[in-house]
Design a protein around this motif. Structure first.
Motif, PDB file in Angstrom:
ATOM      1  N   ALA A   1       0.846  -1.192   0.000  1.00 37.07           N
ATOM      2  CA  ALA A   1       0.000   0.000   0.000  1.00 37.07           C
ATOM      3  C   ALA A   1       0.879   1.239   0.000  1.00 37.07           C
ATOM      4  O   ALA A   1       2.123   1.151   0.068  1.00 37.07           O
ATOM      5  CB  ALA A   1      -0.939  -0.005   1.203  1.00 37.07           C
ATOM      6  N   GLN A   2       0.220   2.381  -0.053  1.00 38.39           N
ATOM      7  CA  GLN A   2       0.883   3.680   0.012  1.00 38.39           C
ATOM      8  C   GLN A   2      -0.020   4.613   0.797  1.00 38.39           C
ATOM      9  O   GLN A   2      -1.247   4.602   0.629  1.00 38.39           O
ATOM     10  CB  GLN A   2       1.118   4.217  -1.399  1.00 38.39           C
ATOM     11  N   VAL A   3       0.561   5.422   1.699  1.00 32.98           N
ATOM     12  CA  VAL A   3      -0.223   6.398   2.439  1.00 32.98           C
ATOM     13  C   VAL A   3       0.606   7.658   2.643  1.00 32.98           C
ATOM     14  O   VAL A   3       1.752   7.590   3.094  1.00 32.98           O
ATOM     15  CB  VAL A   3      -0.725   5.848   3.786  1.00 32.98           C
ATOM     16  N   LEU A   4       0.073   8.790   2.242  1.00 35.55           N
ATOM     17  CA  LEU A   4       0.730  10.086   2.397  1.00 35.55           C
ATOM     18  C   LEU A   4       2.168  10.049   1.874  1.00 35.55           C
ATOM     19  O   LEU A   4       3.083  10.621   2.476  1.00 35.55           O
ATOM     20  CB  LEU A   4       0.694  10.526   3.866  1.00 35.55           C
ATOM     21  N   GLY A   5       2.365   9.356   0.769  1.00 29.73           N
ATOM     22  CA  GLY A   5       3.678   9.282   0.143  1.00 29.73           C
ATOM     23  C   GLY A   5       4.581   8.192   0.656  1.00 29.73           C
ATOM     24  O   GLY A   5       5.641   7.944   0.079  1.00 29.73           O
ATOM     25  N   HIS A   6       4.192   7.521   1.739  1.00 28.33           N
ATOM     26  CA  HIS A   6       5.014   6.455   2.310  1.00 28.33           C
ATOM     27  C   HIS A   6       4.600   5.095   1.751  1.00 28.33           C
ATOM     28  O   HIS A   6       3.409   4.754   1.768  1.00 28.33           O
ATOM     29  CB  HIS A   6       4.857   6.402   3.832  1.00 28.33           C
ATOM     30  N   PRO A   7       5.562   4.283   1.288  1.00 27.52           N
ATOM     31  CA  PRO A   7       5.232   2.887   1.017  1.00 27.52           C
ATOM     32  C   PRO A   7       4.842   2.191   2.321  1.00 27.52           C
ATOM     33  O   PRO A   7       5.408   2.480   3.381  1.00 27.52           O
ATOM     34  CB  PRO A   7       6.543   2.309   0.462  1.00 27.52           C
ATOM     35  N   VAL A   8       3.871   1.306   2.255  1.00 24.24           N
ATOM     36  CA  VAL A   8       3.404   0.575   3.430  1.00 24.24           C
ATOM     37  C   VAL A   8       3.759  -0.898   3.271  1.00 24.24           C
ATOM     38  O   VAL A   8       3.335  -1.542   2.311  1.00 24.24           O
ATOM     39  CB  VAL A   8       1.880   0.732   3.625  1.00 24.24           C
ATOM     40  N   ARG A   9       4.537  -1.417   4.200  1.00 25.29           N
ATOM     41  CA  ARG A   9       4.880  -2.832   4.230  1.00 25.29           C
ATOM     42  C   ARG A   9       3.988  -3.526   5.259  1.00 25.29           C
ATOM     43  O   ARG A   9       3.787  -3.005   6.353  1.00 25.29           O
ATOM     44  CB  ARG A   9       6.345  -3.038   4.613  1.00 25.29           C
ATOM     45  N   ALA A  10       3.467  -4.699   4.917  1.00 19.52           N
ATOM     46  CA  ALA A  10       2.587  -5.401   5.857  1.00 19.52           C
ATOM     47  C   ALA A  10       2.526  -6.879   5.515  1.00 19.52           C
ATOM     48  O   ALA A  10       2.736  -7.276   4.365  1.00 19.52           O
ATOM     49  CB  ALA A  10       1.189  -4.801   5.831  1.00 19.52           C
ATOM     50  N   ASN A  11       2.230  -7.672   6.544  1.00 16.88           N
ATOM     51  CA  ASN A  11       2.095  -9.122   6.379  1.00 16.88           C
ATOM     52  C   ASN A  11       0.645  -9.573   6.397  1.00 16.88           C
ATOM     53  O   ASN A  11       0.365 -10.762   6.280  1.00 16.88           O
ATOM     54  CB  ASN A  11       2.869  -9.851   7.480  1.00 16.88           C
ATOM     55  N   GLY A  12      -0.288  -8.643   6.577  1.00 16.12           N
ATOM     56  CA  GLY A  12      -1.695  -9.022   6.622  1.00 16.12           C
ATOM     57  C   GLY A  12      -2.584  -7.800   6.578  1.00 16.12           C
ATOM     58  O   GLY A  12      -2.127  -6.660   6.754  1.00 16.12           O
ATOM     59  N   PRO A  13      -3.887  -8.006   6.340  1.00 19.27           N
ATOM     60  CA  PRO A  13      -4.817  -6.877   6.203  1.00 19.27           C
ATOM     61  C   PRO A  13      -4.961  -6.040   7.465  1.00 19.27           C
ATOM     62  O   PRO A  13      -5.176  -4.831   7.378  1.00 19.27           O
ATOM     63  CB  PRO A  13      -6.140  -7.544   5.812  1.00 19.27           C
ATOM     64  N   ASP A  14      -4.851  -6.660   8.640  1.00 24.36           N
ATOM     65  CA  ASP A  14      -4.967  -5.877   9.874  1.00 24.36           C
ATOM     66  C   ASP A  14      -3.822  -4.877  10.003  1.00 24.36           C
ATOM     67  O   ASP A  14      -4.019  -3.747  10.459  1.00 24.36           O
ATOM     68  CB  ASP A  14      -4.991  -6.800  11.096  1.00 24.36           C
ATOM     69  N   GLU A  15      -2.622  -5.308   9.600  1.00 20.22           N
ATOM     70  CA  GLU A  15      -1.476  -4.400   9.633  1.00 20.22           C
ATOM     71  C   GLU A  15      -1.660  -3.245   8.666  1.00 20.22           C
ATOM     72  O   GLU A  15      -1.338  -2.099   8.979  1.00 20.22           O
ATOM     73  CB  GLU A  15      -0.191  -5.159   9.269  1.00 20.22           C
ATOM     74  N   VAL A  16      -2.178  -3.550   7.477  1.00 22.81           N
ATOM     75  CA  VAL A  16      -2.421  -2.509   6.477  1.00 22.81           C
ATOM     76  C   VAL A  16      -3.394  -1.476   7.030  1.00 22.81           C
ATOM     77  O   VAL A  16      -3.164  -0.259   6.958  1.00 22.81           O
ATOM     78  CB  VAL A  16      -2.976  -3.118   5.169  1.00 22.81           C
ATOM     79  N   GLN A  17      -4.498  -1.953   7.606  1.00 18.64           N
ATOM     80  CA  GLN A  17      -5.495  -1.032   8.137  1.00 18.64           C
ATOM     81  C   GLN A  17      -4.918  -0.179   9.264  1.00 18.64           C
ATOM     82  O   GLN A  17      -5.121   1.043   9.297  1.00 18.64           O
ATOM     83  CB  GLN A  17      -6.716  -1.800   8.641  1.00 18.64           C
ATOM     84  N   TYR A  18      -4.186  -0.805  10.175  1.00 19.22           N
ATOM     85  CA  TYR A  18      -3.606  -0.063  11.302  1.00 19.22           C
ATOM     86  C   TYR A  18      -2.676   1.048  10.816  1.00 19.22           C
ATOM     87  O   TYR A  18      -2.773   2.201  11.270  1.00 19.22           O
ATOM     88  CB  TYR A  18      -2.841  -1.020  12.217  1.00 19.22           C
ATOM     89  N   LEU A  19      -1.765   0.730   9.891  1.00 20.04           N
ATOM     90  CA  LEU A  19      -0.786   1.711   9.442  1.00 20.04           C
ATOM     91  C   LEU A  19      -1.436   2.853   8.671  1.00 20.04           C
ATOM     92  O   LEU A  19      -1.080   4.026   8.855  1.00 20.04           O
ATOM     93  CB  LEU A  19       0.276   1.020   8.589  1.00 20.04           C
ATOM     94  N   ILE A  20      -2.402   2.533   7.814  1.00 20.75           N
ATOM     95  CA  ILE A  20      -3.071   3.580   7.047  1.00 20.75           C
ATOM     96  C   ILE A  20      -3.896   4.473   7.967  1.00 20.75           C
ATOM     97  O   ILE A  20      -3.829   5.706   7.883  1.00 20.75           O
ATOM     98  CB  ILE A  20      -3.944   2.959   5.947  1.00 20.75           C
ATOM     99  N   LEU A  21      -4.668   3.866   8.863  1.00 20.85           N
ATOM    100  CA  LEU A  21      -5.482   4.666   9.781  1.00 20.85           C
ATOM    101  C   LEU A  21      -4.611   5.527  10.687  1.00 20.85           C
ATOM    102  O   LEU A  21      -4.936   6.690  10.962  1.00 20.85           O
ATOM    103  CB  LEU A  21      -6.380   3.762  10.622  1.00 20.85           C
TER     104      LEU A  21
END
Length: 202
Positions: free
Chosen positions: A35-55
């Motif tokens: 994923a990407q949020v506010l210009g930062h690449p987002v690394r994650a091992n699962g959907p919960d991690e993706v949601q936490y980091l983006i939120l």
């Protein structure tokens, strides 16, 4: 948390290549960029991690833009209420505090109060239904509307289709939530004042 297909994205080539230059990646260093949020690449091992980091990134920015914060007095009041709850529980044995334990409780209190303030501000701005779960109220519709707006403005994008489906399902699948009656006093006052700390062991 489909809205996932409602907008067109522009994705920098740098993110596609996961290059080292530019904003630092968020998430576990060994995980794939999903994923990407506010210009930062987002690394994650699962959907919960993706949601936490983006939120986390989006709501931190939301709070900063609106001057939402937590004072030391508010932290102290939360901890005082927690001590009252623990003192009333015969199953909790009082033990001396260490500096590390006090610091951890203060950190938790500040994070909890900040989250409640952010949730209240989102509810006032976007409206909609409020759900309840362990730990407090959740402005479900407000989060969905906020996230749709942020996505439409290009502030985040989820690259993995499976993670994207799970991300939006959290905010569109009503079976995941227990909603407060619309217009009820408890719904209207859900974010009026800080909730009492949960009765948990230290």
């Amino acid at each position: 948390m489909s809205a996932a297909a409602r907008w067109t994205w522009w994705l920098p080539l740098c993110l596609l290549a996961a290059c080292a230059s530019g904003p630092s990646p968020l998430g576990p260093s060994g995980a794939p960029v999903v994923a990407q949020v506010l210009g930062h690449p987002v690394r994650a091992n699962g959907p919960d991690e993706v949601q936490y980091l983006i939120l986390r990134e989006l709501t931190d920015r939301f709070a900063a833009e609106r001057g939402i914060g937590v004072s030391q007095a508010e932290v102290d009041a939360w901890l005082a209420r927690q001590r009252q709850v623990l003192a009333a529980d015969p199953n909790v044995m009082s033990v001396p505090d260490s500096a590390e334990e006090r610091a951890a409780r203060e950190h938790s209190a500040r994070a909890y109060e900040l989250q409640r303030k952010i949730d209240g501000a989102l509810q006032r701005q976007y409206g909609g239904r409020i759900a309840v779960r362990t730990g407090g109220a959740v402005p479900v519709d407000a989060y969905r509307r906020f996230l749709e707006e942020q996505a439409a403005r290009g502030r985040f994008r989820i690259l993995d289709a499976a993670y994207e489906r799970e991300f939006w399902r959290a905010w569109t699948d009503d079976t995941r939530w227990h909603f407060l009656p619309a217009g009820s006093e408890v719904a209207d006052r859900a974010f009026d004042a800080p909730a009492a700390p949960r009765n948990v062991h230290r």
